[in-house]
Enzyme design. Structure first.
Site, mmCIF file in Angstrom:
data_model
loop_
_atom_site.group_PDB
_atom_site.id
_atom_site.type_symbol
_atom_site.label_atom_id
_atom_site.label_comp_id
_atom_site.label_asym_id
_atom_site.label_seq_id
_atom_site.Cartn_x
_atom_site.Cartn_y
_atom_site.Cartn_z
ATOM 1 C CG PHE A 188 8.927 -7.745 8.375
ATOM 2 C CD1 PHE A 188 9.804 -7.206 9.310
ATOM 3 C CD2 PHE A 188 9.008 -7.288 7.067
ATOM 4 C CE1 PHE A 188 10.719 -6.220 8.957
ATOM 5 C CE2 PHE A 188 9.920 -6.299 6.705
ATOM 6 C CZ PHE A 188 10.781 -5.768 7.648
ATOM 7 C CB THR B 234 4.583 -4.327 1.554
ATOM 8 O OG1 THR B 234 5.887 -4.893 1.493
ATOM 9 C CG2 THR B 234 4.130 -3.953 0.158
ATOM 10 C CD GLU B 235 2.061 1.874 4.551
ATOM 11 O OE1 GLU B 235 1.453 2.805 3.988
ATOM 12 O OE2 GLU B 235 2.420 1.900 5.739
ATOM 13 N N PRO B 236 -0.210 -0.564 0.298
ATOM 14 C CG PRO B 236 -2.533 -0.526 0.588
ATOM 15 C CD PRO B 236 -1.244 -0.435 1.349
ATOM 16 C CB ILE C 49 1.299 -8.405 6.126
ATOM 17 C CG1 ILE C 49 1.388 -6.917 5.718
ATOM 18 C CG2 ILE C 49 2.116 -8.707 7.372
ATOM 19 C CD1 ILE C 49 2.742 -6.450 5.217
ATOM 20 C CD GLN D 60 10.307 -27.393 -22.424
ATOM 21 O OE1 GLN D 60 9.545 -26.780 -21.692
ATOM 22 N NE2 GLN D 60 10.009 -27.691 -23.678
ATOM 23 C CB ILE D 61 14.198 -32.244 -18.641
ATOM 24 C CG1 ILE D 61 15.253 -31.352 -19.318
ATOM 25 C CG2 ILE D 61 14.678 -33.695 -18.540
ATOM 26 C CD1 ILE D 61 16.544 -31.191 -18.536
ATOM 27 C CD GLU E 128 12.417 -11.147 3.038
ATOM 28 O OE1 GLU E 128 13.317 -10.360 3.387
ATOM 29 O OE2 GLU E 128 11.508 -11.514 3.791
HETATM 30 C C1 LIG Z 1 3.566 -13.718 -1.432
HETATM 31 C C2 LIG Z 1 4.111 -12.439 -0.919
HETATM 32 C C3 LIG Z 1 4.405 -12.313 0.437
HETATM 33 C C4 LIG Z 1 4.886 -11.100 0.955
HETATM 34 N N1 LIG Z 1 5.121 -10.986 2.305
HETATM 35 C C5 LIG Z 1 5.439 -9.765 2.818
HETATM 36 C C6 LIG Z 1 5.541 -9.589 4.248
HETATM 37 O O1 LIG Z 1 5.395 -10.533 5.028
HETATM 38 N N2 LIG Z 1 5.811 -8.345 4.720
HETATM 39 C C7 LIG Z 1 5.985 -7.258 3.901
HETATM 40 O O2 LIG Z 1 6.207 -6.170 4.402
HETATM 41 N N3 LIG Z 1 5.894 -7.398 2.549
HETATM 42 C C8 LIG Z 1 5.616 -8.612 1.994
HETATM 43 N N4 LIG Z 1 5.504 -8.774 0.626
HETATM 44 C C9 LIG Z 1 5.625 -7.589 -0.228
HETATM 45 C C10 LIG Z 1 6.885 -7.529 -1.069
HETATM 46 O O3 LIG Z 1 7.997 -7.300 -0.259
HETATM 47 C C11 LIG Z 1 6.640 -6.435 -2.126
HETATM 48 O O4 LIG Z 1 5.689 -6.927 -3.044
HETATM 49 C C12 LIG Z 1 7.889 -6.025 -2.810
HETATM 50 O O5 LIG Z 1 8.730 -5.345 -1.926
HETATM 51 C C13 LIG Z 1 7.594 -5.113 -4.024
HETATM 52 O O6 LIG Z 1 6.754 -4.049 -3.670
HETATM 53 P P1 LIG Z 1 5.461 -3.737 -4.556
HETATM 54 O O7 LIG Z 1 4.728 -4.994 -4.744
HETATM 55 O O8 LIG Z 1 4.737 -2.611 -3.946
HETATM 56 O O9 LIG Z 1 6.033 -3.287 -5.968
HETATM 57 P P2 LIG Z 1 6.486 -1.808 -6.392
HETATM 58 O O10 LIG Z 1 7.324 -1.227 -5.339
HETATM 59 O O11 LIG Z 1 5.293 -1.063 -6.824
HETATM 60 O O12 LIG Z 1 7.359 -2.148 -7.671
HETATM 61 C C14 LIG Z 1 6.781 -2.651 -8.857
HETATM 62 C C15 LIG Z 1 7.888 -3.157 -9.792
HETATM 63 O O13 LIG Z 1 8.742 -2.063 -10.150
HETATM 64 C C16 LIG Z 1 10.085 -2.369 -9.887
HETATM 65 N N5 LIG Z 1 10.801 -1.169 -9.471
HETATM 66 C C17 LIG Z 1 10.608 -0.454 -8.348
HETATM 67 N N6 LIG Z 1 11.477 0.571 -8.294
HETATM 68 C C18 LIG Z 1 12.231 0.503 -9.431
HETATM 69 C C19 LIG Z 1 13.317 1.282 -9.967
HETATM 70 N N7 LIG Z 1 13.800 2.328 -9.293
HETATM 71 N N8 LIG Z 1 13.847 0.920 -11.144
HETATM 72 C C20 LIG Z 1 13.368 -0.154 -11.813
HETATM 73 N N9 LIG Z 1 12.346 -0.920 -11.348
HETATM 74 C C21 LIG Z 1 11.802 -0.595 -10.183
HETATM 75 C C22 LIG Z 1 10.027 -3.394 -8.754
HETATM 76 O O14 LIG Z 1 11.194 -4.160 -8.702
HETATM 77 C C23 LIG Z 1 8.800 -4.201 -9.141
HETATM 78 O O15 LIG Z 1 9.183 -5.169 -10.073
HETATM 79 C C24 LIG Z 1 5.080 -9.988 0.090
HETATM 80 C C25 LIG Z 1 4.803 -10.129 -1.287
HETATM 81 C C26 LIG Z 1 4.323 -11.317 -1.790
HETATM 82 C C27 LIG Z 1 4.023 -11.418 -3.247
#
Ligand SMILES: Cc1cc2nc3c(=O)[nH]c(=O)nc-3n(C[C@H](O)[C@H](O)[C@H](O)COP(=O)(O)OP(=O)(O)OC[C@H]3O[C@@H](n4cnc5c(N)ncnc54)[C@H](O)[C@@H]3O)c2cc1C
Lengths: 388, 113
Positions: free
Chosen positions: A128, A131-133, A163, A341-342, A368
């Site tokens: 799926f 997500t992008e950089p 991903i 902790q326990i 998610e």
């Molecule tokens: C192990 C792992 C597996 C993954 N697998 C998948 C996959 O299979 N496919 C896929 O598409 N993605 C995947 N992801 C990506 C994941 O869904 C994203 O990391 C997630 O959606 C957050 O996006 P970001 O990392 O770009 O954080 P950002 O969007 O940059 O957000 C950074 C922080 O800011 C907070 N934030 C953002 N907006 C707000 C707001 N308006 N107010 C307050 N706080 C805010 C966020 O909650 C987060 O804590 C995976 C991630 C991990 C770690």
């Protein structure tokens, strides 16, 4: 009020609990503590067992050959299926089969033939790719991967990060921007074969979850035929959102299941471990940890079941699913932390599953849809309007 | 940061292995000409981590000389998979012993450059 199971649900849950404890947990005793898979022979044997139990193909709609099991029963099962070391990210090592990507049920007949049915037969795996950089919380704005029409094909360029499983997948669902002017109304969902020229998995992204790693993908002049558009052009965001809402209940239930097991371990341990001449269980600070665990578990469990019951009644369950995801992942983290902790020093070791759950549970507050996004979803529903 | 394990090989000798602690991580065994013959990991079940597992590798060589290099890494599972995929990307197939031992699907990695 605690949820009262029907007799049929009770039978199913007892069967699944026995299966996890007698078939899954003993296999893990021989595996590396971070293992993500069991031996293929064991897998095949256990799949036969779940088929005989009438529970294979969980989550697959009955018209596609799945068992007639409602969301509430599946949620009760998910609580049980997560109660082993790898249970958070690979409950029962997928021997109950997988429903695949939910969006594929809405695909065209030709797409179902090529992608959905092979997944249901266990012949193909999918990823799926949302997500992008540039970000994952707000994909409507963050998606920079571009798809440009060229004759009857689309040509894609961009990158995806985090991903899961893209390196092993045969195909995937990938979201790209098809209209730069429109935010969420300019995203389209494509079905991508991983052997298409221009699709490359560049690296493993190492995270706290070592067993099922994430990957980084580059997309360079990837030519995708028109028939690989899933749904309608510029309507991909709804597809992404739909998946995220549906996924939240089982995702939360997995966290609750692990928390339930951690609590069981903590209770057992505090009764046998003695310090200063008495069992830990007699100390008020330990008792309070156990009580706080129980409050966390019951609250999260309750909300998961409320969301599931609303889904079964055909009502909107978006707020409840977001609440379940938030509570399940956050409460689950607290419970595992207290259980560690326990257990003292042993809680930190790879001898016990707590250490793995602790790491993997942390990801659950991000994956998610992070906690902040769940709060945003709920706020939108509660206060009304859409905050842009 | 290079994703390949590209530090120099050392001779697989008791003295060199003794410099390692019982940490978890990944390692490569190579023939004296530098051909990698095995990519392994010292995981959570290993008794003395890299130190113990490399001693076992040495024993199994029955006096045949070999080289090794290692990396301490708590994410040994995903790092091990990555090294296997990189090997296939670079050499077209897994090292001989990994080919024999592996019974799970391996992913495909095409690193840039
Ligand atoms: C192990 C792992 C597996 C993954 N697998 C998948 C996959 O299979 N496919 C896929 O598409 N993605 C995947 N992801 C990506 C994941 O869904 C994203 O990391 C997630 O959606 C957050 O996006 P970001 O990392 O770009 O954080 P950002 O969007 O940059 O957000 C950074 C922080 O800011 C907070 N934030 C953002 N907006 C707000 C707001 N308006 N107010 C307050 N706080 C805010 C966020 O909650 C987060 O804590 C995976 C991630 C991990 C770690």
């Amino acid at each position: 009020m605690d949820y009262q199971m029907t007799d049929e649900q009770r039978i199913i849950i007892d069967m699944v609990r026995k299966f996890v404890r007698e078939e899954i947990v003993p296999l893990e005793d021989k595996l590396d503590p971070d293992a993500g898979e069991i031996d293929p022979e064991d897998h095949a044997r256990l799949v036969e067992m779940t088929k005989n139990m009438g529970l294979y193909g969980l989550g697959i709609p009955p018209e596609f050959g799945g068992p007639e099991i409602d969301v509430t029963t599946m949620t009760l099962m998910a609580f049980e299926m997560a109660q082993h070391r790898a249970g958070l990210y690979n409950p029962c090592y997928s021997v109950f089969g997988g429903a695949g990507l939910a969006q594929l049920y809405e695909a065209t007949d030709a797409q179902k033939e090529k992608y959905l049915y092979p997944v249901l037969r266990g012949e193909k795996g999918a990823f799926f790719g949302l997500t992008e950089p540039s970000g994952g919380s707000d994909p409507a704005r963050a998606i920079q991967t571009r798809a440009v029409k060229d004759g009857s094909d689309w040509v894609l360029n961009g990158a995806k990060i985090f991903i899961s499983g893209a390196d092993r997948a045969d195909f995937g669902i990938l979201f790209a921007r098809t209209d730069a002017e429109k935010g969420r109304g300019g995203i389209t969902c494509f079905l991508i074969d991983t052997d298409m020229p221009g699709f490359n998995v560049r690296r493993v992204v190492h995270t706290l979850r070592s067993a099922r790693y994430a990957t980084e993908i580059s997309i360079e002049d990837l030519r995708v035929p028109e028939e690989n558009v899933l749904g309608e052009v510029n309507k991909g965001f709804a597809i992404a959102n739909d998946r995220l809402s549906r996924q939240r209940i089982p995702y939360a239930a997995g966290c609750v299941g692990v928390a339930m097991k951690a609590q069981e371990m903590a209770i057992e341990y505090c009764k046998i471990r003695e310090t200063f001449g008495a069992p830990l269980a007699t100390r008020q600070s330990i008792q309070w940890m156990i009580v706080d665990n129980e409050i966390d578990i019951r609250t999260a469990r309750h909300i998961c079941l409320e969301a599931a019951q609303k889904a079964d009644r055909g009502e909107s369950f978006r707020t409840e699913a977001a609440m379940a995801k938030l509570l399940g992942s956050e409460a689950g983290g607290r419970v595992v932390d207290r259980a560690m902790q326990i257990h003292g020093g042993y809680g930190m070791t790879k001898d016990l599953p707590l250490e793995r759950w602790y790491r993997e549970m942390r990801i659950r507050r991000i994956g998610e849809g992070p906690s902040e996004v769940q709060r945003l979803v709920m706020a939108r529903d509660l206060i009304g309007g859409s905050f842009h | 940061m290079s994703i390949r394990l590209d530090k120099p090989f050392q001779e697989l000798t008791p003295e060199n292995i003794d410099k390692l602690q019982a940490q978890l991580g990944v390692y490569q065994i190579a023939e004296p000409d530098g051909t990698i013959s095995y990519i392994g990991y010292a995981g959570g079940r290993s008794l003395f981590g890299l130190n113990g597992d490399l001693k076992k590798e040495l024993e199994n060589r029955n006096g045949q000389p070999a080289l090794f290099r290692h990396e301490v890494n708590m994410q040994y599972m995903s790092r091990h998979e990555e090294l296997l995929m990189l090997h296939v990307a670079d050499f077209g197939e897994l090292p001989e012993r990994n080919r024999r031992e592996r019974n799970h699907k391996l992913g495909r990695l095409r690193p840039a450059g």
